[in-house]
Design a protein around this motif. Structure first.
Motif, PDB file in Angstrom:
ATOM      1  N   ARG A   1      17.447  12.728 -16.929  1.00  0.00           N
ATOM      2  CA  ARG A   1      17.697  14.360 -16.150  1.00  0.00           C
ATOM      3  C   ARG A   1      16.951  13.651 -13.997  1.00  0.00           C
ATOM      4  N   ILE A   2      17.775  13.115 -13.339  1.00  0.00           N
ATOM      5  CA  ILE A   2      18.325  12.745 -12.071  1.00  0.00           C
ATOM      6  C   ILE A   2      18.878  13.655 -11.092  1.00  0.00           C
ATOM      7  N   ASP A   3      17.952  14.458 -10.420  1.00  0.00           N
ATOM      8  CA  ASP A   3      18.951  15.597  -9.511  1.00  0.00           C
ATOM      9  C   ASP A   3      19.344  14.527  -8.108  1.00  0.00           C
ATOM     10  N   LYS A   4      18.229  13.193  -7.600  1.00  0.00           N
ATOM     11  CA  LYS A   4      18.858  12.720  -6.367  1.00  0.00           C
ATOM     12  C   LYS A   4      19.557  11.097  -7.033  1.00  0.00           C
ATOM     13  N   PRO A   5      20.617  10.730  -6.911  1.00  0.00           N
ATOM     14  CA  PRO A   5      21.005   9.198  -6.918  1.00  0.00           C
ATOM     15  C   PRO A   5      19.999   7.969  -6.854  1.00  0.00           C
ATOM     16  N   PHE A   6      19.214   7.493  -7.942  1.00  0.00           N
ATOM     17  CA  PHE A   6      18.300   6.123  -6.851  1.00  0.00           C
ATOM     18  C   PHE A   6      18.903   4.639  -7.381  1.00  0.00           C
ATOM     19  N   GLN A   7      18.657   3.905  -6.524  1.00  0.00           N
ATOM     20  CA  GLN A   7      19.225   2.410  -6.316  1.00  0.00           C
ATOM     21  C   GLN A   7      18.892   1.729  -7.315  1.00  0.00           C
ATOM     22  N   ILE A   8      19.178   0.603  -8.305  1.00  0.00           N
ATOM     23  CA  ILE A   8      18.856   0.349  -9.363  1.00  0.00           C
ATOM     24  C   ILE A   8      18.599  -1.668  -8.999  1.00  0.00           C
TER      25      ILE A   8
ATOM     26  N   PRO B   1     -15.685 -10.421   2.707  1.00  0.00           N
ATOM     27  CA  PRO B   1     -14.887 -11.054   2.238  1.00  0.00           C
ATOM     28  C   PRO B   1     -13.222 -12.142   1.876  1.00  0.00           C
ATOM     29  N   ASP B   2     -12.895 -12.768   1.043  1.00  0.00           N
ATOM     30  CA  ASP B   2     -11.351 -13.608   1.200  1.00  0.00           C
ATOM     31  C   ASP B   2     -11.197 -13.493  -0.464  1.00  0.00           C
ATOM     32  N   PHE B   3      -9.746 -13.590  -1.068  1.00  0.00           N
ATOM     33  CA  PHE B   3      -9.640 -13.589  -2.391  1.00  0.00           C
ATOM     34  C   PHE B   3      -8.514 -14.419  -2.154  1.00  0.00           C
ATOM     35  N   ALA B   4      -9.142 -15.486  -2.359  1.00  0.00           N
ATOM     36  CA  ALA B   4      -7.801 -17.433  -1.503  1.00  0.00           C
ATOM     37  C   ALA B   4      -7.995 -17.369  -3.045  1.00  0.00           C
ATOM     38  N   GLN B   5      -9.135 -17.324  -3.502  1.00  0.00           N
ATOM     39  CA  GLN B   5      -8.178 -17.856  -5.379  1.00  0.00           C
ATOM     40  C   GLN B   5      -7.762 -17.214  -5.958  1.00  0.00           C
ATOM     41  N   ALA B   6      -7.885 -16.257  -5.769  1.00  0.00           N
ATOM     42  CA  ALA B   6      -7.265 -15.309  -6.885  1.00  0.00           C
ATOM     43  C   ALA B   6      -5.830 -15.297  -7.526  1.00  0.00           C
ATOM     44  N   GLU B   7      -5.990 -15.555  -9.012  1.00  0.00           N
ATOM     45  CA  GLU B   7      -4.630 -15.428  -9.207  1.00  0.00           C
ATOM     46  C   GLU B   7      -3.506 -15.153  -8.565  1.00  0.00           C
ATOM     47  N   ALA B   8      -2.095 -15.913  -8.865  1.00  0.00           N
ATOM     48  CA  ALA B   8      -1.013 -15.123  -8.258  1.00  0.00           C
ATOM     49  C   ALA B   8      -0.490 -13.843  -9.749  1.00  0.00           C
ATOM     50  N   ASP B   9       0.250 -12.460  -8.659  1.00  0.00           N
ATOM     51  CA  ASP B   9       1.011 -12.167  -9.747  1.00  0.00           C
ATOM     52  C   ASP B   9       1.841 -12.610  -9.762  1.00  0.00           C
ATOM     53  N   GLU B  10       2.242 -12.578 -11.506  1.00  0.00           N
ATOM     54  CA  GLU B  10       3.608 -12.539 -12.288  1.00  0.00           C
ATOM     55  C   GLU B  10       4.705 -11.631 -11.306  1.00  0.00           C
ATOM     56  N   GLN B  11       5.516 -12.421 -10.984  1.00  0.00           N
ATOM     57  CA  GLN B  11       6.667 -11.654 -10.862  1.00  0.00           C
ATOM     58  C   GLN B  11       7.508 -10.217 -11.832  1.00  0.00           C
ATOM     59  N   GLN B  12       7.749  -9.282 -11.500  1.00  0.00           N
ATOM     60  CA  GLN B  12       8.865  -8.813 -12.524  1.00  0.00           C
ATOM     61  C   GLN B  12       9.495  -8.057 -11.828  1.00  0.00           C
ATOM     62  N   VAL B  13      10.357  -8.068 -12.563  1.00  0.00           N
ATOM     63  CA  VAL B  13      12.121  -6.952 -12.542  1.00  0.00           C
ATOM     64  C   VAL B  13      11.986  -5.682 -12.927  1.00  0.00           C
ATOM     65  N   ASN B  14      12.389  -4.856 -12.026  1.00  0.00           N
ATOM     66  CA  ASN B  14      12.293  -3.393 -12.361  1.00  0.00           C
ATOM     67  C   ASN B  14      13.668  -3.006 -11.982  1.00  0.00           C
ATOM     68  N   LEU B  15      13.720  -2.415 -13.609  1.00  0.00           N
ATOM     69  CA  LEU B  15      14.871  -1.916 -13.870  1.00  0.00           C
ATOM     70  C   LEU B  15      14.886  -0.415 -13.910  1.00  0.00           C
ATOM     71  N   THR B  16      13.820   0.330 -13.534  1.00  0.00           N
ATOM     72  CA  THR B  16      13.782   1.571 -13.780  1.00  0.00           C
ATOM     73  C   THR B  16      13.559   1.663 -11.752  1.00  0.00           C
ATOM     74  N   ARG B  17      12.918   3.656 -12.078  1.00  0.00           N
ATOM     75  CA  ARG B  17      13.033   4.634 -10.612  1.00  0.00           C
ATOM     76  C   ARG B  17      11.657   4.418 -10.264  1.00  0.00           C
ATOM     77  N   PHE B  18      10.785   3.696 -10.931  1.00  0.00           N
ATOM     78  CA  PHE B  18       9.413   3.975 -11.300  1.00  0.00           C
ATOM     79  C   PHE B  18       8.211   2.255  -9.817  1.00  0.00           C
ATOM     80  N   SER B  19       7.229   2.565  -9.081  1.00  0.00           N
ATOM     81  CA  SER B  19       6.349   1.462  -9.137  1.00  0.00           C
ATOM     82  C   SER B  19       5.817   0.604 -10.549  1.00  0.00           C
ATOM     83  N   LEU B  20       6.096  -0.421 -10.290  1.00  0.00           N
ATOM     84  CA  LEU B  20       5.775  -1.272 -11.247  1.00  0.00           C
ATOM     85  C   LEU B  20       3.938  -1.740 -10.811  1.00  0.00           C
ATOM     86  N   PHE B  21       3.409  -1.682 -11.983  1.00  0.00           N
ATOM     87  CA  PHE B  21       2.203  -2.003 -11.868  1.00  0.00           C
ATOM     88  C   PHE B  21       1.916  -3.501 -12.348  1.00  0.00           C
TER      89      PHE B  21
END
Length: 525
Positions: free
Chosen positions: A361-368, A79-99
């Motif tokens: 409350r965070i136990d370890k520093p994280f890079q925003i 299979p090939d998905f070259a025609q699939a729509e590109a993702d809209e970019q997001q700005v991540n201001l959290t410490r978790f993965s974006l959806f």
């Protein structure tokens, strides 16, 4: 929103038992229920900063066969998905993965049978800027065929069987990836079964597996059961329990949830408890974080006073939501609250004012962001938000979300604004701008980010379309474009011409560009 058949507020549009009846169709022949859809693809691509284009040519085949009137087999080869729509970019201001949502056709078709996870709240207002609510989606097909950085992994192929076997809804899917970047290919398999019981209830089970080729010591398997009950039309009880199996991880491999809710035309109440163990791992799912327990409460009323309706407001919705997170030792780590009224207008738009108290409350520093680190510690702040969604049926409509207030050790001023223009029924222009202005006291730091998105859709007729997605990320100095032309030259058969470009405005390097032509043709038997 408008519904041909009335749907009570307690249900969504996907409840098929409430659909209307379509009569008067005659002289229909089922045939053999076999469809073959081969494709041919050619193109040239140059990566950002590269000096030469690399040619590309692919062939593949999709097969669809009606095993029974209620059970469908889909097979895809290369299979090939070259025609699939590109993702809209997001700005991540959290410490978790974006959806990022799934957009590939093979994985979207009949995807509902594989759904297992949080029961989404019934949102009648569909704001453009509402983030996904799921803390845990046990099966998230986006994890198949893509690296963590979004790079495509070639697929040998796969098969999917979905539909009804007697009284049981079944779904089975298996996909085999090719070796990529020195890593062996993997097999991804998901099995799902669900049976309706009583009048409006169901029970089910799911099994997921990731197994690399030739390595029996590296695998991930997850199994779970779920049950969803609805009583007296307004009362719902939902639950699931899952366990993962991963080498070298023992203790805390469980995840489960229980939820009870009441939703009628005036009152809605919900409470749920979600627990995800420290060592729970799901390589085919979306798990925002592990090692937590989440208590969630949602309450509100929806009066429709005549005095308000005479002034153009259909519904008033004062409401409150509370999310209380602890670790597995019941020590609070996060609290997200939301309190405010919303007003729905007669033509479907709405406006909401809210205050959102936050605790982290965070136990370890994280890079925003590069060079800016949030130190370990406890933080409290209040956000104040205004959300507006206009009437999308108008020739010009707008959306906005403005947030002000605290942010970790400092403050934030954030705005997301979009304007949609329909000059004619053929053309849609949708411009969105997101800007964040962050000021931190510990450590002393300030930064801003701006993201501009322009989406256009033009329909030449019912068989020919031109879509584009143009984005500029000022924070990265990155410009990207995805332009897709689609001609339906034969029923369920397409010609796609896709142009992609990416370049950085702050450096002297050749732009990344690609042009791909893909032709498909459906053969029915």
């Amino acid at each position: 929103m408008d519904y041909w058949a009335p749907v009570p507020r307690a249900y969504s549009i996907y409840r098929a038992s409430l659909d209307g009846n379509l009569n008067g169709l005659s002289d229909l022949a089922q045939g053999r229920n076999l469809r073959l859809k081969p494709y041919v693809l050619t193109g040239a691509t140059r990566g950002t900063g590269a000096s030469r284009f690399a040619g590309d040519g692919e062939i593949g085949l999709d097969l669809k066969y009606g095993v029974t009137p209620a059970l469908t087999l889909d097979v895809t080869v290369h299979p090939d998905f070259a025609q699939a729509e590109a993702d809209e970019q997001q700005v991540n201001l959290t410490r978790f993965s974006l959806f990022y949502p799934e957009k590939r056709e093979f994985f979207l078709e009949n995807a509902g049978i594989f759904y297992f996870g949080d029961i989404a709240r019934n949102q009648r207002n569909t704001a453009r800027f509402r983030p996904p609510e799921e803390e845990l989606l046990l099966f998230f097909s986006r994890r198949i065929g893509l690296t963590g950085q979004g790079e495509q992994i070639p697929l040998y192929g796969g098969a999917r069987l979905t539909g009804l076997a007697g009284d049981v809804g079944v779904g089975a899917m298996t996909i085999q990836t090719q070796a990529h970047a020195g890593q062996p290919g993997s097999n991804y398999t998901v099995l799902r079964a669900r049976r309706d019981i009583l009048k409006n209830s169901d029970i089910g089970a799911i099994f997921l597996s990731r197994q690399p080729a030739g390595d029996s010591s590296d695998f991930n398997r997850v199994a779970g059961v779920d049950a969803n009950f609805r009583f007296y039309r307004w009362l719902s009880v939902n639950s699931f329990l899952t366990r993962s199996d991963t080498p070298h991880k023992q203790g805390g491999e469980w995840a489960g949830k229980g939820s009870v809710g009441w939703e009628d035309n005036f009152l809605h109440l919900q409470y749920s408890l979600l627990s995800i163990g420290d060592n729970f791992q799901d390589d085919l799912g979306f798990v925002r974080r592990t090692g937590i327990r989440k208590h969630f409460a949602d309450m509100g009323i929806r009066p429709r006073p005549a005095w308000w309706r005479r002034r153009g407001i259909r519904e008033v919705h004062p409401h409150a939501r509370f999310s209380y997170y602890t670790d597995q030792s019941n020590v609070m780590v996060t609290r997200n609250d939301h309190i405010g009224p919303a007003f729905t207008f007669e033509r479907g738009g709405f406006i909401e004012f809210a205050v959102n108290p936050q605790y982290e409350r965070i136990d370890k520093p994280f890079q925003i962001r590069p060079g800016v680190v949030i130190p370990a510690g406890s933080y409290r702040w209040n956000e104040y938000a205004l959300v507006y969604e206009g009437d999308r049926s108008r020739a010009v409509s707008g959306s906005a979300r403005v947030t002000n207030g605290g942010f970790w050790s400092g403050s934030q001023k954030s705005a997301r604004v979009a304007v949609a223009v329909r000059p004619s029924y053929r053309l849609l222009l949708d411009l969105g701008v997101q800007h964040n202005d962050i000021d931190l006291r510990v450590p002393p730091a300030g930064f801003a980010s701006t993201l501009v998105t322009l989406r256009t859709n033009y329909s030449f007729n019912t068989r020919m379309f031109l879509d584009s997605l143009i984005q500029y990320n000022a924070d990265l100095g990155q410009f990207s474009a995805n332009v897709r032309f689609n001609l339906i030259h034969h029923p369920l058969s397409d010609l796609f011409i896709v142009y992609n470009e990416q370049q950085f405005t702050d450096r002297d390097a050749p732009a990344g560009r690609g042009l791909i032509v893909k032709y498909t043709h459906m053969l029915s038997f």
